[in-house]
Structures are given as structure tokens and as C-alpha cells.
Write a protein that holds these residues in place. Structure first.
Motif, PDB file in Angstrom:
ATOM      1  N   THR A  57       0.925  -0.991   0.127  1.00  0.00           N
ATOM      2  CA  THR A  57      -0.027   0.071  -0.167  1.00  0.00           C
ATOM      3  C   THR A  57       0.887   1.216   0.002  1.00  0.00           C
ATOM      4  OG1 THR A  57      -1.772  -1.289   1.148  1.00  0.00           O
ATOM      5  CG2 THR A  57      -1.781   1.449   1.168  1.00  0.00           C
ATOM      6  N   TYR A  58       0.890   1.924  -1.129  1.00  0.00           N
ATOM      7  CA  TYR A  58       1.800   3.045  -1.274  1.00  0.00           C
ATOM      8  C   TYR A  58       1.101   4.600  -0.738  1.00  0.00           C
ATOM      9  CZ  TYR A  58       4.268   6.564  -4.095  1.00  0.00           C
ATOM     10  OH  TYR A  58       5.052   7.655  -4.423  1.00  0.00           O
ATOM     11  N   ARG A  59       1.420   5.227  -0.363  1.00  0.00           N
ATOM     12  CA  ARG A  59       1.077   6.816  -0.152  1.00  0.00           C
ATOM     13  C   ARG A  59       1.871   7.649  -0.700  1.00  0.00           C
ATOM     14  NH1 ARG A  59      -0.664   3.454   4.172  1.00  0.00           N
ATOM     15  NH2 ARG A  59       1.456   3.856   5.111  1.00  0.00           N
ATOM     16  N   SER A  60       3.223   7.632  -0.380  1.00  0.00           N
ATOM     17  CA  SER A  60       4.209   8.511  -1.032  1.00  0.00           C
ATOM     18  C   SER A  60       5.478   7.856  -0.924  1.00  0.00           C
ATOM     19  CB  SER A  60       4.072   9.977  -0.557  1.00  0.00           C
ATOM     20  OG  SER A  60       4.931   9.859   0.857  1.00  0.00           O
ATOM     21  N   GLY A 148       7.432   8.907  -7.964  1.00  0.00           N
ATOM     22  CA  GLY A 148       6.978   7.518  -7.373  1.00  0.00           C
ATOM     23  C   GLY A 148       8.180   6.578  -7.001  1.00  0.00           C
ATOM     24  N   LEU A 149       7.985   5.503  -7.184  1.00  0.00           N
ATOM     25  CA  LEU A 149       9.079   4.454  -6.978  1.00  0.00           C
ATOM     26  C   LEU A 149       9.308   3.468  -8.115  1.00  0.00           C
ATOM     27  CD1 LEU A 149       7.793   3.263  -3.279  1.00  0.00           C
ATOM     28  CD2 LEU A 149      10.003   4.711  -3.947  1.00  0.00           C
ATOM     29  N   ILE A 178      -0.910  -4.116  -5.624  1.00  0.00           N
ATOM     30  CA  ILE A 178      -0.068  -2.652  -5.200  1.00  0.00           C
ATOM     31  C   ILE A 178      -1.293  -1.654  -5.264  1.00  0.00           C
ATOM     32  CG2 ILE A 178       1.413  -1.137  -5.768  1.00  0.00           C
ATOM     33  CD1 ILE A 178       1.733  -3.826  -7.960  1.00  0.00           C
ATOM     34  N   THR A 179      -1.554  -1.077  -4.061  1.00  0.00           N
ATOM     35  CA  THR A 179      -2.683  -0.205  -3.873  1.00  0.00           C
ATOM     36  C   THR A 179      -2.298   1.193  -3.803  1.00  0.00           C
ATOM     37  OG1 THR A 179      -4.130  -1.863  -2.696  1.00  0.00           O
ATOM     38  CG2 THR A 179      -4.620   0.715  -2.388  1.00  0.00           C
ATOM     39  N   VAL A 180      -2.605   2.089  -4.671  1.00  0.00           N
ATOM     40  CA  VAL A 180      -1.963   3.514  -4.790  1.00  0.00           C
ATOM     41  C   VAL A 180      -3.161   4.431  -4.870  1.00  0.00           C
ATOM     42  CG1 VAL A 180       0.071   2.528  -6.112  1.00  0.00           C
ATOM     43  CG2 VAL A 180      -2.066   3.481  -7.443  1.00  0.00           C
ATOM     44  N   PRO A 181      -3.054   5.714  -4.529  1.00  0.00           N
ATOM     45  CA  PRO A 181      -3.867   6.798  -4.566  1.00  0.00           C
ATOM     46  C   PRO A 181      -4.431   6.909  -6.083  1.00  0.00           C
ATOM     47  CG  PRO A 181      -1.808   7.693  -3.357  1.00  0.00           C
ATOM     48  CD  PRO A 181      -1.610   6.332  -4.140  1.00  0.00           C
ATOM     49  N   GLU A 182      -5.608   7.365  -6.169  1.00  0.00           N
ATOM     50  CA  GLU A 182      -6.307   7.648  -7.423  1.00  0.00           C
ATOM     51  C   GLU A 182      -5.313   8.515  -8.508  1.00  0.00           C
ATOM     52  OE1 GLU A 182      -8.537   6.251  -8.984  1.00  0.00           O
ATOM     53  OE2 GLU A 182      -9.545   5.070  -7.451  1.00  0.00           O
ATOM     54  N   GLY A 183      -5.261   8.157  -9.570  1.00  0.00           N
ATOM     55  CA  GLY A 183      -4.195   9.180 -10.537  1.00  0.00           C
ATOM     56  C   GLY A 183      -2.884   8.641 -10.842  1.00  0.00           C
TER      57      GLY A 183
END
Length: 485
Positions: A57-60, A148-149, A178-183
Motif C-alpha cells: 500500500t503506497y501513499r508517497s 513515485g518508486l 499494489i494499492t496506490v492513490p487515485e491518479g
């Protein structure tokens, strides 16, 4: 002798009990390895991994990712403890076969102790809940990009991202979630499922992207990328799905390079046989790594190699072929030990040079003659191709020296000079067919080459692979190596 004092008898009985308890306690957890000559602490004995299921789960890229690693394996020896390679993350819980297990970090190992010992030959199901931290260290694993990464695990850095058996000898299948923010877009090795969008709740909305490999893969070849990316799809030879992942803002600018991949795949197939995986493409990252990397089905490239005007087009194309060739040599056929790295890099360099030769820009014979003139210098600095010296502490990337690139391609050139082009081409095709989806080492290559040549090549190849100095080149008595100072 009789005991006459009750107090003395009680004291002696208590001491005896403590001695018995101490005798049955297992030794404290310790870091283990499988004894690789170059990376002795990598890998773990006692089990064979069959599959990884990795959730991130990615946030930044400035904070740890929440992660869950699920490992399906089988024991190959009785185990009281299970060692995993893992560092640079915090573990919150672990389970072995559905039951909580204690865990402890020792060196760069995560040591799990199940409630009961495991016999040989039984299924092993491990779940570890942990974080995966992209911050701070620059020794591989997560690579911070402009948006990102990405991941660069070669040679010994996958365990800086997720718990694993971090040695190429233990290949496995992978599922990535992999869960990422929308966009943002997440990509990984293999083919995608349909993305799942998460509704707005206590935390921001997001999308979960799932990818699955259809062939086993070494840990060093895993790839996960998150960013503001465009995914460009096209079709390669015999309907092969191709997908490239590029910064969205550069989509149009990079098209001329992306369009070359179908022809490059066809070029390689003409020489070594059918592409070995379910998909291929390039991942172009806004990052400065100093290298390009053959992550399986999705090779990692720095953006600058395509956008900087200082690189000739023929050079960029040949580098693209180098990473593509690795899909056969290094990814499908994976080295048994890290000393077998020359089989990866030597073959990829060979096809890179052959491609450049075909473009009429840098002849193969010229490149090999120049390599021959420098070969003794490379061997003195880094060891022979099949027995390279370990990299200096803290400089693991230093293993990737000229001797395992052009120095190893020179070994292949010498082999072709010795056995002829037709036999050499049969060796190449048979190598990637016979060991597809498997591991192989230098002895395997010498044996296979000898079979195709119809003569034992051990005495010929031994000094080329292990000698301190470079042998005479067959067919080129005019070639001479410079004297070493």
C-alpha cells in the motif's frame, strides 16, 4: 553416597532441573546463508519457495509502504526455525501454517520460530505483515523516482523490500497487489488483472493493481513501479503482448524508441528461439541509477538514456537489445550462483555487440579485439570471468565489472572461433531451451557446449573462464594482449 540434608537435597534437585531445561533449549536464532562464494549470507537452507504473494500500500515515496508477504514453500529438511532474508522494514506479525510464530531480526535475516518443528517434505505457508521503507538507503531495492518508486534488486537487494529467500537459485511464481492513490499507476512483472477501485472511506480513495507472473522468477528480477505513468500497448511477434511504461508527460517523445521493441524481439528470436515469457516491455523511470536492469518481462531504463542527445541512436538501440537478451540469458535461464554471472552479462553483451555490428556502427570483430587487448587488465582488477572477486563492502554494484561484460563476451567469441559458427549457434539455442525457467551454472554450459561440439571443451574453456591471463585467441595469431605492468 547418601544425602543427609533436606536443604541440600532440595538445592541439588533444583540445580539439576535447571541443567535439564538448559539442555533442551534450542540455540539462539542466528543469520544463515547458503554459502554463495560472493554473497555467503544470501539465501536460506531448509525450504524451497514455490510462490510469493506480495501486497503493498503506497501513499508517497517519503514514507514506508504497508505490506503483507505471503510465501508458499515446501520444506526440504527438518526445521525448528525458518530464516528469511529481510531488512529495512518493521515486522508487526508472522504466521507459519496459519498459526502465530515468534520472530526476531538477526543481522539481515528475519528468523521465525513456529510453535512446533516442521518435518522434511511438508507444505510451508508463511505470512508476514510488515512495512517496506523506500527512504534513506541507496544500496538497492526501492528506487525513488520523480513521481513515485521503482525497484532495482540486483544483486542482493530484494530483501530490502520484502521477506524472501534472496538468492537466484530459488525461483518462484509471483502475485503482486499494489494499492496506490487515485491518479497513479502501478505496474509489476507479468500480466495484469483488472484494477479494483476503492471507494472513499476513512482514508483517501485508491486503486489496487494486481499482476501475476506465468513463469518462475528470481527475487533479484522482481519489479514494482508506481508513478504518473502511461502504459503503451502493442503486439509483438506471434501475437506477443508488449507493454511499455513511461512517464505520462513523455509518452509522445518516447514513441520512436518504444516502436523499436517488436523488431528487436523478432531479431533475438531469429538467433536464439521464441521469447520465453508472457509479455515484454520497457519501464522508463525518472531516476538516476547509473544502470539499466533486466527485470523480468519489464526492463528498467533511466529516462535520460532516451532523452539526452549525447547518446548515438545505435548505442541506445544496442543497450535496449542487451536488456532484452537478458530475458533469455539471466531471467529464463538463471545463474545457479553469483559466480555464474558471466553467463548473464556475457551473453547479453554478445547480442548487444552483434546488434550494433548489424547496424554497421561498431563491428563485432573490432569490439572483441579491443576487449582482448584489455582482458588481462580486467582480470587483474576483478578476477577471471567465471570467478570474479567479491565487491568491496558497501559497493555491491562493483561486482558488475568489465570482465563479466566484454570480458565474458570475449569467452563466447573464443568459443565460436574454436567450434565454428554453426555449432556455436546450436549451443546458444539449446542452452536457453534446455534450461528455460530453471537455473544453470558454468559447468552446465561447458558440458552442453562440449556435447554440441562433439569434443570435450573443458581444457580449452578452463583458462578462458578461470585463468589469471587471457589465452591465445583461436584464428587470430595476430592478436596479442598488452603486457601487464
Amino acid at each position: 553416597m547418601r544425602l543427609t540434608s533436606a536443604r541440600l537435597r532440595a538445592g541439588l534437585l533444583a540445580a539439576a532441573s535447571l541443567t535439564l531445561v538448559a539442555a533442551v533449549l534450542p540455540p539462539p536464532p542466528q543469520a544463515l546463508g547458503i554459502g554463495d562464494r560472493l554473497f555467503p549470507d544470501l539465501g536460506n537452507p531448509g525450504y524451497d519457495v514455490l510462490a510469493y504473494d506480495l501486497s503493498f500500500t503506497y501513499r508517497s515515496n517519503k514514507e514506508p509502504l504497508d505490506a503483507v508477504t505471503v510465501i508458499s514453500a515446501r520444506t526440504v529438511a527438518p526445521l525448528e526455525r525458518i530464516n528469511l532474508d529481510f531488512t529495512h522494514g518493521t515486522v508487526s506479525s508472522a504466521e507459519v501454517n496459519g498459526r502465530p510464530a515468534t520472530f526476531q531480526s538477526v543481522g539481515e535475516d528475519l528468523v521465525l520460530t513456529p510453535r512446533t518443528a516442521l518435518p522434511e517434505g511438508v507444505p510451508l505457508h508463511i505470512t508476514v505483515r510488515h512495512t517496506s521503507d523506500p527512504r534513506g538507503r541507496a544500496d538497492g531495492g526501492w528506487v525513488t523516482t520523480g513521481d513515485g518508486l521503482a525497484m532495482a534488486n540486483q544483486a542482493d537487494a530484494a530483501h530490502r523490500v520484502f521477506p524472501c529467500n534472496d538468492h537466484p537459485a530459488d525461483k518462484a511464481y509471483y502475485t503482486f497487489r499494489i494499492t496506490v492513490p487515485e491518479g497513479l499507476t502501478a505496474v509489476a512483472n507479468g500480466l495484469p488483472d483488472l484494477p479494483v477501485h476503492r471507494a472513499v472511506g476513512a482514508r483517501a480513495a485508491g486503486t489496487t493493481w494486481t499482476y501475476r507472473t506465468h513463469h518462475p522468477m528470481a527475487t533479484e528480477l522482481a519489479q514494482v513501479s508506481v508513478g504518473d505513468s502511461a502504459v503503451v500497448r502493442r503486439t509483438g511477434p506471434h501475437g506477443l503482448p508488449l507493454r511499455d511504461v513511461v512517464p505520462a508527460a513523455d509518452r509522445t517523445r518516447l514513441e520512436k524508441w518504444l516502436a523499436k521493441t517488436p523488431g528487436q524481439v523478432e531479431w533475438m528470436e531469429q538467433r536464439v528461439g521464441r521469447y520465453p515469457f508472457e509479455t515484454y516491455g520497457v519501464l522508463i523511470a525518472r531516476a538516476s541509477t547509473g544502470f539499466e536492469l533486466e527485470t523480468q518481462t519489464l526492463s528498467l531504463f533511466e529516462r535520460s538514456i532516451f532523452t539526452d542527445t549525447g547518446y548515438p541512436e545505435w548505442y541506445v538501440e544496442s543497450i535496449m537489445v542487451h536488456e532484452l537478451a537478458h530475458q533469455w540469458f539471466g531471467d529464463s535461464v538463471t545463474p545457479r550462483t553469483w559466480s555464474d554471472l558471466w553467463l548473464n552479462e556475457g551473453h547479453a553483451t554478445w547480442y548487444e555487440a552483434l546488434y550494433a555490428d548489424g547496424l554497421g556502427k561498431y563491428s563485432l570483430e573490432r569490439r572483441m579485439r579491443e576487449a582482448y587487448q584489455r582482458s588481462d587488465q580486467w582480470r587483474a582488477a576483478g578476477g577471471p570471468p567465471a570467478a570474479p572477486r567479491p565487491a568491496a563492502p558497501g559497493e555491491k554494484i562493483g561486482l558488475f565489472r568489465p570482465v563479466v561484460y566484454d570480458g565474458a563476451a570475449l569467452v563466447l567469441y573464443a568459443l565460436r572461433q574454436k567450434i565454428g559458427t554453426a555449432a556455436f549457434d546450436r549451443v546458444q539455442r539449446r542452452w536457453v531451451a534446455e534450461y528455460a525457467d530453471s537455473v544453470a551454472g558454468t559447468d552446465d554450459f561447458v558440458r552442453l557446449a562440449s556435447q554440441e561440439a562433439g569434443t570435450d571443451l573443458t581444457a580449452f574453456l578452463q583458462p578462458w573462464l578461470y585463468g589469471k591471463t587471457t589465452p591465445p585467441m583461436p584464428g587470430h595469431p595476430d592478436w596479442s594482449t598488452p603486457k601487464r605492468v
